[in-house]
Design a protein around this motif. Structure first.
Motif, PDB file in Angstrom:
ATOM      1  N   ALA A 292      -1.633   4.185 -10.952  1.00  0.00           N
ATOM      2  CA  ALA A 292      -2.167   2.976 -11.560  1.00  0.00           C
ATOM      3  C   ALA A 292      -1.155   1.826 -11.560  1.00  0.00           C
ATOM      4  N   ALA A 293       0.111   2.153 -11.653  1.00  0.00           N
ATOM      5  CA  ALA A 293       1.153   1.133 -11.684  1.00  0.00           C
ATOM      6  C   ALA A 293       2.461   1.762 -11.238  1.00  0.00           C
ATOM      7  N   HIS A 294       3.443   0.924 -10.957  1.00  0.00           N
ATOM      8  CA  HIS A 294       4.736   1.409 -10.482  1.00  0.00           C
ATOM      9  C   HIS A 294       5.697   1.453 -11.660  1.00  0.00           C
ATOM     10  N   HIS A 295       6.015   2.662 -12.111  1.00  0.00           N
ATOM     11  CA  HIS A 295       6.877   2.827 -13.283  1.00  0.00           C
ATOM     12  C   HIS A 295       8.293   3.139 -12.809  1.00  0.00           C
ATOM     13  N   THR A 296       9.058   2.087 -12.590  1.00  0.00           N
ATOM     14  CA  THR A 296      10.377   2.260 -11.981  1.00  0.00           C
ATOM     15  C   THR A 296      11.394   2.850 -12.932  1.00  0.00           C
ATOM     16  N   ALA A 297      11.099   2.875 -14.226  1.00  0.00           N
ATOM     17  CA  ALA A 297      12.112   3.277 -15.198  1.00  0.00           C
ATOM     18  C   ALA A 297      12.059   4.751 -15.534  1.00  0.00           C
ATOM     19  N   MET A 298      11.199   5.518 -14.884  1.00  0.00           N
ATOM     20  CA  MET A 298      11.070   6.916 -15.267  1.00  0.00           C
ATOM     21  C   MET A 298      10.780   7.778 -14.040  1.00  0.00           C
ATOM     22  N   PRO A 299      11.039   9.097 -14.139  1.00  0.00           N
ATOM     23  CA  PRO A 299      10.732  10.005 -13.022  1.00  0.00           C
ATOM     24  C   PRO A 299       9.254   9.904 -12.657  1.00  0.00           C
ATOM     25  N   TRP A 300       8.976   9.806 -11.370  1.00  0.00           N
ATOM     26  CA  TRP A 300       7.653   9.366 -10.936  1.00  0.00           C
ATOM     27  C   TRP A 300       7.345   9.955  -9.563  1.00  0.00           C
ATOM     28  N   ILE A 301       6.108  10.409  -9.368  1.00  0.00           N
ATOM     29  CA  ILE A 301       5.693  11.005  -8.092  1.00  0.00           C
ATOM     30  C   ILE A 301       4.411  10.340  -7.619  1.00  0.00           C
ATOM     31  N   ASN A 302       4.375  10.038  -6.335  1.00  0.00           N
ATOM     32  CA  ASN A 302       3.166   9.457  -5.751  1.00  0.00           C
ATOM     33  C   ASN A 302       3.119   9.821  -4.275  1.00  0.00           C
ATOM     34  N   VAL A 303       2.086   9.352  -3.577  1.00  0.00           N
ATOM     35  CA  VAL A 303       2.002   9.564  -2.138  1.00  0.00           C
ATOM     36  C   VAL A 303       2.236   8.241  -1.426  1.00  0.00           C
ATOM     37  N   ASP A 304       2.497   8.320  -0.137  1.00  0.00           N
ATOM     38  CA  ASP A 304       2.741   7.125   0.663  1.00  0.00           C
ATOM     39  C   ASP A 304       1.397   6.517   1.054  1.00  0.00           C
TER      40      ASP A 304
ATOM     41  N   ILE B 163      -8.501   1.763  15.425  1.00  0.00           N
ATOM     42  CA  ILE B 163      -8.125   0.842  16.501  1.00  0.00           C
ATOM     43  C   ILE B 163      -8.035   1.594  17.828  1.00  0.00           C
ATOM     44  N   ALA B 164      -7.485   2.803  17.790  1.00  0.00           N
ATOM     45  CA  ALA B 164      -7.369   3.613  19.013  1.00  0.00           C
ATOM     46  C   ALA B 164      -8.740   3.952  19.596  1.00  0.00           C
ATOM     47  N   LEU B 165      -9.749   3.994  18.737  1.00  0.00           N
ATOM     48  CA  LEU B 165     -11.113   4.250  19.209  1.00  0.00           C
ATOM     49  C   LEU B 165     -11.753   2.994  19.789  1.00  0.00           C
ATOM     50  N   GLY B 166     -11.066   1.864  19.706  1.00  0.00           N
ATOM     51  CA  GLY B 166     -11.560   0.627  20.290  1.00  0.00           C
ATOM     52  C   GLY B 166     -12.089  -0.382  19.297  1.00  0.00           C
ATOM     53  N   HIS B 167     -12.021  -0.102  18.029  1.00  0.00           N
ATOM     54  CA  HIS B 167     -12.572  -1.018  17.026  1.00  0.00           C
ATOM     55  C   HIS B 167     -11.635  -2.184  16.754  1.00  0.00           C
ATOM     56  N   ARG B 168     -12.243  -3.354  16.551  1.00  0.00           N
ATOM     57  CA  ARG B 168     -11.476  -4.542  16.189  1.00  0.00           C
ATOM     58  C   ARG B 168     -12.006  -5.172  14.905  1.00  0.00           C
ATOM     59  N   ARG B 169     -13.276  -4.984  14.633  1.00  0.00           N
ATOM     60  CA  ARG B 169     -13.845  -5.486  13.375  1.00  0.00           C
ATOM     61  C   ARG B 169     -13.906  -4.309  12.400  1.00  0.00           C
ATOM     62  N   ILE B 170     -12.827  -4.144  11.654  1.00  0.00           N
ATOM     63  CA  ILE B 170     -12.682  -2.995  10.747  1.00  0.00           C
ATOM     64  C   ILE B 170     -12.741  -3.497   9.307  1.00  0.00           C
ATOM     65  N   GLY B 171     -13.761  -3.054   8.596  1.00  0.00           N
ATOM     66  CA  GLY B 171     -13.910  -3.447   7.208  1.00  0.00           C
ATOM     67  C   GLY B 171     -13.102  -2.552   6.281  1.00  0.00           C
ATOM     68  N   HIS B 172     -12.884  -3.041   5.075  1.00  0.00           N
ATOM     69  CA  HIS B 172     -12.174  -2.248   4.069  1.00  0.00           C
ATOM     70  C   HIS B 172     -12.823  -2.459   2.710  1.00  0.00           C
ATOM     71  N   ILE B 173     -13.138  -1.360   2.023  1.00  0.00           N
ATOM     72  CA  ILE B 173     -13.626  -1.415   0.648  1.00  0.00           C
ATOM     73  C   ILE B 173     -12.480  -0.992  -0.265  1.00  0.00           C
ATOM     74  N   LEU B 174     -12.070  -1.909  -1.108  1.00  0.00           N
ATOM     75  CA  LEU B 174     -10.922  -1.691  -1.985  1.00  0.00           C
ATOM     76  C   LEU B 174     -11.240  -0.703  -3.106  1.00  0.00           C
ATOM     77  N   GLY B 175     -10.180  -0.165  -3.708  1.00  0.00           N
ATOM     78  CA  GLY B 175     -10.330   0.670  -4.883  1.00  0.00           C
ATOM     79  C   GLY B 175     -10.345  -0.170  -6.142  1.00  0.00           C
ATOM     80  N   LYS B 176     -10.068   0.465  -7.270  1.00  0.00           N
ATOM     81  CA  LYS B 176     -10.131  -0.212  -8.569  1.00  0.00           C
ATOM     82  C   LYS B 176      -9.082  -1.311  -8.652  1.00  0.00           C
ATOM     83  N   LYS B 177      -9.488  -2.429  -9.244  1.00  0.00           N
ATOM     84  CA  LYS B 177      -8.570  -3.558  -9.398  1.00  0.00           C
ATOM     85  C   LYS B 177      -7.345  -3.164 -10.217  1.00  0.00           C
ATOM     86  N   ASP B 178      -6.211  -3.756  -9.863  1.00  0.00           N
ATOM     87  CA  ASP B 178      -4.953  -3.612 -10.606  1.00  0.00           C
ATOM     88  C   ASP B 178      -4.325  -2.224 -10.481  1.00  0.00           C
TER      89      ASP B 178
END
Length: 371
Positions: A153-165, A178-193
């Motif tokens: 949900a947020a970046h907690h730099t002051a404490m031990p913290w685990i996440n994925v890349d 893109i490798a499949l040839g697509h150029r018009r690639i849409g994106h649906i975002l996740g939860k705000k903030d």
């Protein structure tokens, strides 16, 4: 009902201190072999079943680890907990699970976490996706309580913290499209903030730009990581005029991708024949939907495993880390040291290719969209 024997009872019967009994229970080497044998024999004779809390307190150290979860209904909490429980199974610790829903009142969240700190019942706390409870978890850390946070949900730099890349995972998804040839690639975002929402969007933009494709904001729509929250943004993208409509969509998570599949069907469009689709998470049902979903796999069990290992290292005074190097499972990017006894661990993701990304873009889309 027969009275349950305590460590104190065993200590009196054996003529030793409670601390000595505790050292035997915890397999400590500094106990005379004859004394150890006598204590074990007495335990067997009286049918002694040790209390995990009492044995820890008698030895000056608690053997309970707290795990804070939002709810078992969250679609991947169970997978993270599997990694937690499997790792705990190889230690003398046991789990004490607390659940705080984000819908709970802030005062209730603070009271629960204050209770954890004041009772000192758990020796440390692993906070899994605490969301809006994160500020209270940080307060425990500030007061010196051992805490590790698994949080997107947020970046907690002051404490031990685990996440994925998340950035690299998103780039893997877009690069594949893109490798499949697509150029018009849409994106649906996740939860705000949410940090992972921003990072996945950043990865989407970075990979497009690295391939010479300008980011088109008309192809970006706001979701919220939920199936229902993905329906309207999917409609927005798929109702665009055919020459403007995306030929592929990268959804911020798998539940959002499921919404894209259903909305596409309602528009008379087929996945993958008309719309290629990639999700993010690889939850169990993504193999079962039709078409089977191509998605970015998060190592949920590994997240839980690393979380427990990091928390245990904080409890081990002889091996408190200020820096942890990535294992073979983690991102190749270097981890940054944040502060003494505080680390960040970033685990890598992996693209799982299934049926949903097999569409080929329409020729006029390609013509209009090449740089």
């Amino acid at each position: 009902m027969a009275r349950k024997h305590t460590i104190g009872d065993i200590a009196k019967l054996a003529g030793v201190s409670k601390a000595t009994v505790s050292r035997v229970l915890n397999n400590k080497p500094d106990v005379d072999p004859a004394t150890r044998a006598r204590i074990l024999q007495i335990m067997q004779e009286v049918g002694f079943v040790p209390s995990i809390t009492a044995s820890g307190l008698a030895g000056g150290r608690n053997r309970l680890l707290g795990v804070l979860i939002p709810s078992f209904n969250w679609f991947y909490v169970a997978d993270i907990m599997r990694g937690v429980s499997e790792t705990i199974g190889h230690t003398p610790y046991e789990l004490l699970v607390y659940s705080i829903n984000d819908m709970a009142r802030d005062n209730d969240k603070g009271d629960i976490l204050d209770h954890i700190f004041s009772t000192k019942l758990p020796a440390g706390l692993l906070a899994i996706l605490p969301g809006r409870s994160a500020q209270y978890v940080e307060r425990l850390h500030i007061h010196g309580f051992p805490v590790v946070m698994i949080d997107d949900a947020a970046h907690h730099t002051a404490m031990p913290w685990i996440n994925v890349d998340n950035v690299q995972g998103a780039r893997q998804a877009v690069k594949h499209l893109i490798a499949l040839g697509h150029r018009r690639i849409g994106h649906i975002l996740g939860k705000k903030d949410y940090l992972c929402t921003l990072e996945r969007y950043q990865g989407y933009c970075q990979e497009l730009e690295a391939s010479g494709i300008a980011v088109d904001q008309t192809l970006v729509s706001q979701g919220d990581f939920e199936y229902l929250g993905g329906v309207e943004p999917a409609r927005q993208l798929l109702s665009l005029p055919v020459e403007q409509r995306p030929t592929a969509i990268f959804a911020a998570n798998d539940l959002t991708a499921y919404a894209v599949i259903d909305v596409a069907n309602s528009f008379g469009l087929r996945v993958p024949e008309d719309i290629a689709l990639v999700g993010f998470d690889d939850i169990a049902s993504s193999l079962l939907v039709r078409p089977a979903l191509t998605t970015v796999k998060q190592p949920f069990a590994e997240i839980g495993k690393h979380g427990v290992e990091l928390l245990l290292s904080l409890l081990d005074d002889s091996a408190q880390p200020s820096f942890i190097f990535p294992s073979a499972e983690t991102s190749r990017q270097p981890l940054q040291q944040v502060e003494a006894h505080s680390v960040q661990i970033v685990l890598s993701t992996r693209l799982v290719v299934r049926s949903s990304c097999g569409a080929k873009p329409l020729h006029h889309h390609m013509k209009d969209s090449f740089p």
